[in-house]
Design a protein around this motif. Sequence first.
Motif, PDB file in Angstrom:
ATOM      1  N   PHE A 268       0.563  -1.530  -0.024  1.00 55.74           N
ATOM      2  CA  PHE A 268       0.399  -0.384   0.067  1.00 55.74           C
ATOM      3  C   PHE A 268       0.258   1.700  -0.168  1.00 55.74           C
ATOM      4  O   PHE A 268       1.879   1.116  -0.305  1.00 55.74           O
ATOM      5  N   SER A 269       0.161   2.636  -0.335  1.00 56.18           N
ATOM      6  CA  SER A 269       0.634   3.946  -0.291  1.00 56.18           C
ATOM      7  C   SER A 269       0.759   4.675   0.453  1.00 56.18           C
ATOM      8  O   SER A 269      -0.700   4.252   1.215  1.00 56.18           O
ATOM      9  N   LEU A 270       1.274   5.244   1.540  1.00 54.54           N
ATOM     10  CA  LEU A 270       1.062   6.182   2.005  1.00 54.54           C
ATOM     11  C   LEU A 270       1.672   8.169   1.725  1.00 54.54           C
ATOM     12  O   LEU A 270       2.423   7.893   0.724  1.00 54.54           O
ATOM     13  N   SER A 271       1.449   8.946   1.635  1.00 50.82           N
ATOM     14  CA  SER A 271       1.179   9.982   1.701  1.00 50.82           C
ATOM     15  C   SER A 271       2.529   9.952   2.570  1.00 50.82           C
ATOM     16  O   SER A 271       3.087  10.215   3.204  1.00 50.82           O
ATOM     17  N   THR A 272       3.431  11.058   2.549  1.00 47.06           N
ATOM     18  CA  THR A 272       4.668  11.832   2.838  1.00 47.06           C
ATOM     19  C   THR A 272       4.218  12.571   4.179  1.00 47.06           C
ATOM     20  O   THR A 272       4.884  11.713   5.644  1.00 47.06           O
ATOM     21  N   VAL A 273       2.956  13.134   5.134  1.00 44.42           N
ATOM     22  CA  VAL A 273       2.469  13.655   6.193  1.00 44.42           C
ATOM     23  C   VAL A 273       2.286  11.960   6.671  1.00 44.42           C
ATOM     24  O   VAL A 273       2.632  11.970   7.390  1.00 44.42           O
ATOM     25  N   GLU A 274       1.687  11.122   5.859  1.00 45.08           N
ATOM     26  CA  GLU A 274       1.182   9.839   6.574  1.00 45.08           C
ATOM     27  C   GLU A 274       2.369   9.236   7.097  1.00 45.08           C
ATOM     28  O   GLU A 274       2.445   8.834   8.539  1.00 45.08           O
ATOM     29  N   LEU A 275       3.017   9.220   5.935  1.00 48.28           N
ATOM     30  CA  LEU A 275       4.409   8.528   6.682  1.00 48.28           C
ATOM     31  C   LEU A 275       4.872   8.739   7.858  1.00 48.28           C
ATOM     32  O   LEU A 275       5.240   7.856   8.790  1.00 48.28           O
ATOM     33  N   VAL A 276       5.186   9.778   8.106  1.00 41.89           N
ATOM     34  CA  VAL A 276       5.619  10.962   9.299  1.00 41.89           C
ATOM     35  C   VAL A 276       4.748  10.693  10.499  1.00 41.89           C
ATOM     36  O   VAL A 276       5.058  10.231  11.999  1.00 41.89           O
ATOM     37  N   CYS A 277       3.620  10.085  10.240  1.00 40.49           N
ATOM     38  CA  CYS A 277       2.621  10.108  11.424  1.00 40.49           C
ATOM     39  C   CYS A 277       3.466   8.383  11.630  1.00 40.49           C
ATOM     40  O   CYS A 277       3.066   8.410  12.545  1.00 40.49           O
ATOM     41  N   VAL A 278       2.959   8.228  11.044  1.00 44.33           N
ATOM     42  CA  VAL A 278       3.526   6.565  11.352  1.00 44.33           C
ATOM     43  C   VAL A 278       4.241   6.406  12.228  1.00 44.33           C
ATOM     44  O   VAL A 278       4.642   5.830  13.305  1.00 44.33           O
ATOM     45  N   ILE A 279       5.335   7.561  12.086  1.00 42.59           N
ATOM     46  CA  ILE A 279       6.741   7.234  12.495  1.00 42.59           C
ATOM     47  C   ILE A 279       6.490   7.602  14.006  1.00 42.59           C
ATOM     48  O   ILE A 279       7.574   6.749  14.997  1.00 42.59           O
ATOM     49  N   ILE A 280       6.163   9.076  14.375  1.00 40.47           N
ATOM     50  CA  ILE A 280       5.866   9.652  14.755  1.00 40.47           C
ATOM     51  C   ILE A 280       5.183   8.164  16.125  1.00 40.47           C
ATOM     52  O   ILE A 280       5.665   8.380  16.984  1.00 40.47           O
ATOM     53  N   GLU A 281       3.822   7.728  15.870  1.00 40.53           N
ATOM     54  CA  GLU A 281       3.040   6.585  16.652  1.00 40.53           C
ATOM     55  C   GLU A 281       4.182   5.959  17.244  1.00 40.53           C
ATOM     56  O   GLU A 281       4.355   5.503  18.393  1.00 40.53           O
ATOM     57  N   LEU A 282       4.931   5.445  15.738  1.00 43.38           N
ATOM     58  CA  LEU A 282       6.302   4.088  16.187  1.00 43.38           C
ATOM     59  C   LEU A 282       6.551   5.050  17.153  1.00 43.38           C
ATOM     60  O   LEU A 282       7.102   3.491  18.592  1.00 43.38           O
ATOM     61  N   VAL A 283       7.088   5.958  17.502  1.00 44.47           N
ATOM     62  CA  VAL A 283       8.630   6.219  18.173  1.00 44.47           C
ATOM     63  C   VAL A 283       7.251   6.129  19.354  1.00 44.47           C
ATOM     64  O   VAL A 283       8.378   5.581  20.521  1.00 44.47           O
ATOM     65  N   ALA A 284       6.151   7.055  19.854  1.00 38.93           N
ATOM     66  CA  ALA A 284       5.879   7.228  20.785  1.00 38.93           C
ATOM     67  C   ALA A 284       5.698   5.824  21.798  1.00 38.93           C
ATOM     68  O   ALA A 284       5.665   5.654  22.683  1.00 38.93           O
ATOM     69  N   ILE A 285       4.754   4.347  20.940  1.00 41.24           N
ATOM     70  CA  ILE A 285       4.914   3.088  21.879  1.00 41.24           C
ATOM     71  C   ILE A 285       6.312   2.207  21.816  1.00 41.24           C
ATOM     72  O   ILE A 285       6.078   2.282  23.237  1.00 41.24           O
TER      73      ILE A 285
END
Length: 487
Positions: A268-285
Amino acid sequence: MLNMQKKMSTAFYALLSLPATAMGFGLSVQISALSWILNTKYGLDIHEIGIVWAAGPIAGIIAQPIVGALSDKLWFMGGRRRPWIILGGLLTGLMLLALPNLGIIQKVFGASGSEGLLAIAVVVALTLDLSINVSFNPTRSLIADCTNHSQRSKGYTWMQTVSGTFGVLAYLIAVIWGNEVLIYVGVAIALLFTIVPMIFIEEPRYLENEEPAAKTESQNTAKKKTSVKDFNDALLPLYGFLVYGVYVIIAKLFGLEDTSSVSIFGLFSLSTVELVCVIIELVAIAMVLANVLKADNNTHQFQKVLLSHSFTWWGVQTMNIYMFFYVSTVITGLTEESMQAVNSWAFLVRDLVGAILPVLVLNALAKKLGMTHTHTYCILLMALGYAVIYAFGANIVVFFVGLAIVGIGWASLVSLPFAIMSEYVDQNKMGLYMGIFNLSVVLPQLVASFKMGEVVSAAPDKSIIFAICALCLFVSGVLWFTVREKK
């Protein structure tokens, strides 16, 4: 104080559940009738209705923590929650009454033409949505205020049993008599179930860990003050969801969408902003699980509750929003008319199980196993139910069996988490933290509404809906295992 409140009788738990039931019934009316009446009677298109519905998450993000904090500190009309509950009931009842009568309101205000009607329809619908979202917080906080630690699971399981029963009734009314009858029943319940109980329920002037005015006002204020750091620490597990929510709101309202595309493993594909959000959430977890901020035990456990709860609602909202697409494309042998009926009965089966189990089963299990362990097992059963539907749901019998299993998790989801989170927060700030807790519901709803919509729309097989649900609930169940049982 009524004798039944002094004795904390079963009748009092039922009475205590009625304000939350009123808001839950209003939400059921909104789900069943709002889009229908805005489209069929007033001609709003899908885009306009979508903007109206977006007010729900926005109201939850902005208004709930604010109203919660205010209800913690202010005392008038004989209570801290009473004024907000009565105001919410009045506004919800009036806005429901206005929905089928927008033409009359248009004449009163002299707003001519379709544009005037549209403006009135949007104002009424937004006020209804705001009233329900904001009032949910005080109705749930009231239960925590009026119960102690040993009574709390019973309070919230009774809330779900009473509220869930009326939720099932709402869907039945819509199926048998139609949405317009449902709206008028909703008006009566919104007014009666918020105003009448608050006449008889006596709120405690001082909560469990709050001392009467033995100390100076300045000392008490200092003790109760919540710093910006406390607020940020509590929100840590939701940072990725929060950034995505802000992005979506700005993108949809102002047309500033990120059109870039990043392929993720070719799946699947993500926009750059969405990818940044995923990274932020993984770091937060990772930060939450490792307790990088060195938070005290209660704050750390509250963070893990928010994290676990957010993945639950990501999956649940995906089902809530897109299940009709599954019913209409995957289940075989259905006519166009029967598709709508199957979709309605599906929610009814889930909610019926969710209404029956809390008092009859979950309260006893919570006392034996603990609230957190009981909820964790129910969430994993919910994941199993979604997996069954994903694998075998094309058969309508298996589809409903899977939904009955899902209902076990639903019964726990809308009752026990409120009791669990209340154990890890300052009783004097219950409204504020209940508002923060609600962010673990509304922020995943934005992900389900927008990103999951893209995924489901692009997928040739709509079974992916329940694959997403099963995966989210499994992750949530695993995360719930990290939450310590409160002794």
